[in-house]
Scaffold this motif. Structure first.
Motif, PDB file in Angstrom:
ATOM      1  N   LYS A   1       0.838  -1.212   0.000  1.00  0.00           N
ATOM      2  CA  LYS A   1       0.000   0.000   0.000  1.00  0.00           C
ATOM      3  C   LYS A   1       0.871   1.259   0.000  1.00  0.00           C
ATOM      4  CE  LYS A   1      -3.754   2.247   2.488  1.00  0.00           C
ATOM      5  NZ  LYS A   1      -4.637   2.202   3.657  1.00  0.00           N
ATOM      6  N   GLN A   2       1.909   1.273   0.829  1.00  0.00           N
ATOM      7  CA  GLN A   2       2.779   2.445   0.916  1.00  0.00           C
ATOM      8  C   GLN A   2       3.611   2.630  -0.354  1.00  0.00           C
ATOM      9  OE1 GLN A   2       2.874   4.764   3.487  1.00  0.00           O
ATOM     10  NE2 GLN A   2       1.070   3.640   4.170  1.00  0.00           N
ATOM     11  N   ALA A   3       3.958   1.529  -1.021  1.00  0.00           N
ATOM     12  CA  ALA A   3       4.785   1.601  -2.225  1.00  0.00           C
ATOM     13  C   ALA A   3       3.975   2.024  -3.448  1.00  0.00           C
ATOM     14  CB  ALA A   3       5.456   0.257  -2.476  1.00  0.00           C
ATOM     15  N   GLY A   4       2.667   1.872  -3.388  1.00  0.00           N
ATOM     16  CA  GLY A   4       1.831   2.266  -4.516  1.00  0.00           C
ATOM     17  C   GLY A   4       2.198   1.493  -5.768  1.00  0.00           C
ATOM     18  N   ASP A   5       2.504   2.215  -6.836  1.00  0.00           N
ATOM     19  CA  ASP A   5       2.841   1.590  -8.125  1.00  0.00           C
ATOM     20  C   ASP A   5       4.326   1.242  -8.252  1.00  0.00           C
ATOM     21  OD1 ASP A   5       0.211   1.735  -8.981  1.00  0.00           O
ATOM     22  OD2 ASP A   5       0.473   3.704  -9.911  1.00  0.00           O
ATOM     23  N   THR A   6       5.092   1.419  -7.194  1.00  0.00           N
ATOM     24  CA  THR A   6       6.520   1.096  -7.245  1.00  0.00           C
ATOM     25  C   THR A   6       6.687  -0.397  -7.521  1.00  0.00           C
ATOM     26  OG1 THR A   6       6.987   2.821  -5.614  1.00  0.00           O
ATOM     27  CG2 THR A   6       8.713   1.180  -5.984  1.00  0.00           C
ATOM     28  N   PRO A   7       7.442  -0.769  -8.554  1.00  0.00           N
ATOM     29  CA  PRO A   7       7.668  -2.195  -8.826  1.00  0.00           C
ATOM     30  C   PRO A   7       8.379  -2.870  -7.652  1.00  0.00           C
ATOM     31  CG  PRO A   7       8.362  -0.844 -10.686  1.00  0.00           C
ATOM     32  CD  PRO A   7       8.067   0.089  -9.554  1.00  0.00           C
ATOM     33  N   ILE A   8       8.053  -4.126  -7.410  1.00  0.00           N
ATOM     34  CA  ILE A   8       8.603  -4.853  -6.264  1.00  0.00           C
ATOM     35  C   ILE A   8      10.131  -4.874  -6.282  1.00  0.00           C
ATOM     36  CG2 ILE A   8       8.440  -7.129  -7.350  1.00  0.00           C
ATOM     37  CD1 ILE A   8       7.710  -8.232  -4.543  1.00  0.00           C
ATOM     38  N   ASP A   9      10.743  -4.891  -7.470  1.00  0.00           N
ATOM     39  CA  ASP A   9      12.203  -4.930  -7.524  1.00  0.00           C
ATOM     40  C   ASP A   9      12.856  -3.571  -7.267  1.00  0.00           C
ATOM     41  OD1 ASP A   9      11.480  -3.808  -9.965  1.00  0.00           O
ATOM     42  OD2 ASP A   9      12.969  -4.936 -11.114  1.00  0.00           O
ATOM     43  N   GLN A  10      12.035  -2.535  -7.035  1.00  0.00           N
ATOM     44  CA  GLN A  10      12.570  -1.222  -6.673  1.00  0.00           C
ATOM     45  C   GLN A  10      12.304  -0.871  -5.203  1.00  0.00           C
ATOM     46  OE1 GLN A  10      11.434   1.853  -9.450  1.00  0.00           O
ATOM     47  NE2 GLN A  10      11.925   0.552 -11.202  1.00  0.00           N
ATOM     48  N   ILE A  11      11.589  -1.734  -4.504  1.00  0.00           N
ATOM     49  CA  ILE A  11      11.335  -1.529  -3.076  1.00  0.00           C
ATOM     50  C   ILE A  11      12.590  -1.916  -2.310  1.00  0.00           C
ATOM     51  CG2 ILE A  11       9.999  -2.355  -1.093  1.00  0.00           C
ATOM     52  CD1 ILE A  11       7.640  -2.719  -3.078  1.00  0.00           C
ATOM     53  N   ARG A  12      12.994  -1.028  -1.381  1.00  0.00           N
ATOM     54  CA  ARG A  12      14.191  -1.283  -0.583  1.00  0.00           C
ATOM     55  C   ARG A  12      13.808  -1.341   0.894  1.00  0.00           C
ATOM     56  NH1 ARG A  12      18.339   2.990  -3.359  1.00  0.00           N
ATOM     57  NH2 ARG A  12      16.916   4.435  -2.331  1.00  0.00           N
ATOM     58  N   VAL A  13      14.244  -2.397   1.546  1.00  0.00           N
ATOM     59  CA  VAL A  13      13.996  -2.576   2.974  1.00  0.00           C
ATOM     60  C   VAL A  13      15.342  -2.532   3.685  1.00  0.00           C
ATOM     61  CG1 VAL A  13      13.092  -4.127   4.748  1.00  0.00           C
ATOM     62  CG2 VAL A  13      11.891  -3.891   2.557  1.00  0.00           C
ATOM     63  N   TRP A  14      15.447  -1.573   4.600  1.00  0.00           N
ATOM     64  CA  TRP A  14      16.674  -1.335   5.341  1.00  0.00           C
ATOM     65  C   TRP A  14      16.587  -2.036   6.693  1.00  0.00           C
ATOM     66  CZ3 TRP A  14      20.597   1.976   3.516  1.00  0.00           C
ATOM     67  CH2 TRP A  14      20.296   2.635   2.322  1.00  0.00           C
ATOM     68  N   GLY A  15      17.574  -2.867   6.993  1.00  0.00           N
ATOM     69  CA  GLY A  15      17.640  -3.535   8.284  1.00  0.00           C
ATOM     70  C   GLY A  15      18.935  -3.182   8.980  1.00  0.00           C
ATOM     71  N   ASN A  16      18.933  -3.354  10.280  1.00  0.00           N
ATOM     72  CA  ASN A  16      20.110  -3.018  11.085  1.00  0.00           C
ATOM     73  C   ASN A  16      21.062  -4.219  11.115  1.00  0.00           C
ATOM     74  OD1 ASN A  16      21.878  -1.650  12.660  1.00  0.00           O
ATOM     75  ND2 ASN A  16      20.557  -1.491  14.437  1.00  0.00           N
ATOM     76  N   GLY A  17      21.747  -4.413  10.009  1.00  0.00           N
ATOM     77  CA  GLY A  17      22.691  -5.509   9.870  1.00  0.00           C
ATOM     78  C   GLY A  17      22.261  -6.447   8.765  1.00  0.00           C
ATOM     79  N   SER A  18      23.188  -6.829   7.927  1.00  0.00           N
ATOM     80  CA  SER A  18      22.842  -7.658   6.770  1.00  0.00           C
ATOM     81  C   SER A  18      22.336  -9.034   7.167  1.00  0.00           C
ATOM     82  CB  SER A  18      24.057  -7.789   5.848  1.00  0.00           C
ATOM     83  OG  SER A  18      25.123  -8.419   6.527  1.00  0.00           O
ATOM     84  N   MET A  19      22.636  -9.477   8.349  1.00  0.00           N
ATOM     85  CA  MET A  19      22.203 -10.802   8.790  1.00  0.00           C
ATOM     86  C   MET A  19      21.187 -10.749   9.927  1.00  0.00           C
ATOM     87  SD  MET A  19      23.563 -12.928   6.796  1.00  0.00           S
ATOM     88  CE  MET A  19      23.145 -14.426   7.653  1.00  0.00           C
ATOM     89  N   MET A  20      20.588  -9.585  10.165  1.00  0.00           N
ATOM     90  CA  MET A  20      19.671  -9.500  11.292  1.00  0.00           C
ATOM     91  C   MET A  20      18.231  -9.306  10.836  1.00  0.00           C
ATOM     92  SD  MET A  20      19.396  -9.876  14.447  1.00  0.00           S
ATOM     93  CE  MET A  20      18.068  -9.638  15.578  1.00  0.00           C
ATOM     94  N   ASP A  21      17.711  -8.104  10.904  1.00  0.00           N
ATOM     95  CA  ASP A  21      16.278  -7.864  10.714  1.00  0.00           C
ATOM     96  C   ASP A  21      15.740  -8.435   9.399  1.00  0.00           C
ATOM     97  OD1 ASP A  21      15.597  -5.920  13.096  1.00  0.00           O
ATOM     98  OD2 ASP A  21      17.488  -5.250  12.237  1.00  0.00           O
ATOM     99  N   ASN A  22      16.338  -8.057   8.285  1.00  0.00           N
ATOM    100  CA  ASN A  22      15.855  -8.540   6.989  1.00  0.00           C
ATOM    101  C   ASN A  22      15.947 -10.061   6.916  1.00  0.00           C
ATOM    102  OD1 ASN A  22      16.202  -5.739   6.667  1.00  0.00           O
ATOM    103  ND2 ASN A  22      16.558  -5.946   4.488  1.00  0.00           N
ATOM    104  N   ALA A  23      17.061 -10.612   7.368  1.00  0.00           N
ATOM    105  CA  ALA A  23      17.262 -12.064   7.293  1.00  0.00           C
ATOM    106  C   ALA A  23      16.234 -12.813   8.134  1.00  0.00           C
ATOM    107  CB  ALA A  23      18.683 -12.421   7.734  1.00  0.00           C
ATOM    108  N   LEU A  24      15.948 -12.324   9.338  1.00  0.00           N
ATOM    109  CA  LEU A  24      14.951 -12.984  10.191  1.00  0.00           C
ATOM    110  C   LEU A  24      13.562 -12.900   9.573  1.00  0.00           C
ATOM    111  CD1 LEU A  24      17.308 -12.785  12.337  1.00  0.00           C
ATOM    112  CD2 LEU A  24      15.484 -12.607  14.018  1.00  0.00           C
ATOM    113  N   LEU A  25      13.206 -11.725   9.038  1.00  0.00           N
ATOM    114  CA  LEU A  25      11.874 -11.580   8.458  1.00  0.00           C
ATOM    115  C   LEU A  25      11.751 -12.411   7.176  1.00  0.00           C
ATOM    116  CD1 LEU A  25       9.155 -10.257   8.968  1.00  0.00           C
ATOM    117  CD2 LEU A  25       9.910  -8.315   7.607  1.00  0.00           C
ATOM    118  N   LEU A  26      12.776 -12.423   6.349  1.00  0.00           N
ATOM    119  CA  LEU A  26      12.734 -13.242   5.136  1.00  0.00           C
ATOM    120  C   LEU A  26      12.643 -14.729   5.473  1.00  0.00           C
ATOM    121  CD1 LEU A  26      15.290 -11.345   2.880  1.00  0.00           C
ATOM    122  CD2 LEU A  26      12.813 -11.554   2.511  1.00  0.00           C
TER     123      LEU A  26
END
Length: 185
Positions: A97-122
């Motif tokens: 909803k927040q990204a609107g028409d932004t293509p999924i491959d242009q959405i960026r999710v910032w996590g605090n550490g390459s192996m922490m937040d994003n990795a756990l959620l993925l």
């Protein structure tokens, strides 16, 4: 306004992918205008994480016991919290909803550490057999940028270890880093 950047913060019961998630906070960001949109926050039912096969680290439990009561309140009365699959669906809906028409491959999710937040959620998305709302190209590491600008003072969250408060503080710190370093992302 459509957002393509999202600061993510999790509170969890471990630091490894497949560890249980206690809460999820997301702040949509407009990096060019240095604006933060209305955030997303949900607490996650710990038992639902365990039933999905997620782990609880004894070391992390001991760490939580040393934190303030305000921080420990994040997982008190856990039975009223969202089932992990419901929380993941809500995250996907929020980002979409927040990204609107932004293509999924242009959405960026910032996590605090390459192996922490994003990795756990993925890992949670994978364990739930659900698609994540961003691709591997959108995995961004806030901690790396913080390390590249050690002189930029970190913005303190209003409530330490509250996922949304932490995400908002990290977003504000990211803006300060971008201003100080004159980076364009």
């Amino acid at each position: 306004m459509a957002y393509k950047d999202f600061m993510l913060d999790l509170e969890s019961m471990g630091t490894e992918p497949k560890d249980a998630i206690l809460s999820i906070g997301i702040s949509p960001m407009n990096l060019a205008e240095r604006k933060i949109g209305e955030g997303f926050y949900t607490r996650v039912n710990l038992e639902s994480c365990q039933k999905l096969g997620m782990n609880i680290s004894a070391t992390t439990v001991m760490w939580w016991l040393q934190e303030s009561q305000e921080a420990r309140d994040e997982f008190r009365a856990n039975y009223g919290h969202a089932h992990i699959t419901t929380a993941l669906a809500a995250v996907s809906e929020f980002i979409s909803k927040q990204a609107g028409d932004t293509p999924i491959d242009q959405i960026r999710v910032w996590g605090n550490g390459s192996m922490m937040d994003n990795a756990l959620l993925l890992a949670a998305y994978d364990m739930a057999d659900k698609p994540a709302p961003w691709t591997y190209r959108g995995d961004m590491c806030y901690r790396t940028l913080r390390a590249l600008a050690p002189n930029v003072e970190r913005v303190k969250p209003e409530i330490a270890h509250h996922a949304l408060s932490d995400a908002e503080a990290q977003a504000k710190t990211l803006f300060a880093i971008l201003d100080e370093t004159d980076l364009t992302l």
